[in-house]
Design an enzyme around this catalytic site. Structure first.
Site, PDB file in Angstrom:
ATOM      1  N   ASP A  71      -5.720  -0.449   3.853  1.00  0.00           N
ATOM      2  CA  ASP A  71      -6.406  -0.170   2.597  1.00  0.00           C
ATOM      3  C   ASP A  71      -7.009   1.222   2.725  1.00  0.00           C
ATOM      4  O   ASP A  71      -7.975   1.424   3.464  1.00  0.00           O
ATOM      5  CB  ASP A  71      -7.492  -1.210   2.328  1.00  0.00           C
ATOM      6  N   ARG A 110      -8.454   3.057   0.372  1.00  0.00           N
ATOM      7  CA  ARG A 110      -9.308   3.424  -0.757  1.00  0.00           C
ATOM      8  C   ARG A 110     -10.706   3.845  -0.308  1.00  0.00           C
ATOM      9  O   ARG A 110     -11.309   3.227   0.551  1.00  0.00           O
ATOM     10  CB  ARG A 110      -9.413   2.262  -1.745  1.00  0.00           C
TER      11      ARG A 110
END
Length: 212
Positions: free
Chosen positions: A134, A136
């Protein structure tokens, strides 16, 4: 927002009527920004009456396949549809963040889909491509909230990392509000991976409810 994070400012506000595939329609004020740290064209959808109470906020990462084409391999489209209606009812904002594939981009996400078809889960597939599970970062989201004058909010999410990052960035997250579980035969394995691997607050067959 952290004092070390540059300040963003509102660039444009424009009202747009939205209509979803199931016929639901609503009017949103769409806001763009100057000065976002990652240089991406994120937008905010301001919905309902935000003048009173604590705003309900959804940070929604762009998903072309789910949001636009209705792909059933994920739950992104139904989550966006749900978020818009729930936030319009109480007042708040959807931050639509240009973070396709948890930050890896559209082509890489489709490459990861191909690997998932061989048996890897969504996180294993990213790693097999040499990419983060991930990738982000929500600094730009915190900038957007500050530019909109939102320093305290209720966060609509099943992902504990979103609330954690916002708090580290100086945003007061009063409450995390879970979204519904939009399970289908096509996305059940994907949802299981999110609940088991990254502690999303999702209850699915064979799992207990996980609280992040």
């Amino acid at each position: 927002m952290s004092t070390s994070t540059p300040t963003a400012t509102v660039r444009t506000r424009v009202r747009i009527p939205l209509r979803f595939a199931d016929g639901y329609s609503v009017s949103a004020e769409v806001v763009t920004f100057h000065g976002l740290v990652d240089g991406a064209e994120h937008i905010a959808l301001v919905l309902g009456d935000t003048a009173t109470g604590t705003s309900l906020v959804r940070m929604h990462s762009e998903c072309l396949t789910g949001d636009v084409f209705g792909s059933a391999r994920c739950d992104c489209g139904p989550q966006l549809r749900e978020a818009v209606q729930r936030i319009d009812e109480v007042g708040g904002v959807v931050l639509y963040l240009r973070q396709e594939g948890r930050g890896i981009g559209l082509y890489n996400k489709l490459d990861a889909y191909a690997l998932q078809d061989t048996g890897l889960d969504t996180y294993q597939a990213n790693l097999a491509l040499g990419l983060p599970e991930d990738g982000r970062d929500y600094t730009a989201a915190a900038q957007m909230l500050a530019a909109l004058g939102i320093t305290e909010l209720n966060l609509l999410t099943n992902n504990p990392d979103k609330a954690g990052q916002l708090r580290e960035l100086g945003v007061t997250v009063t409450e995390t509000v879970p979204t519904s579980v939009h399970a289908t035969p096509d996305n059940l394995r994907y949802l299981h991976a999110k609940a088991e691997h990254t502690q999303h607050t999702i209850t699915l067959p064979g799992l207990t409810s996980l609280v992040g």
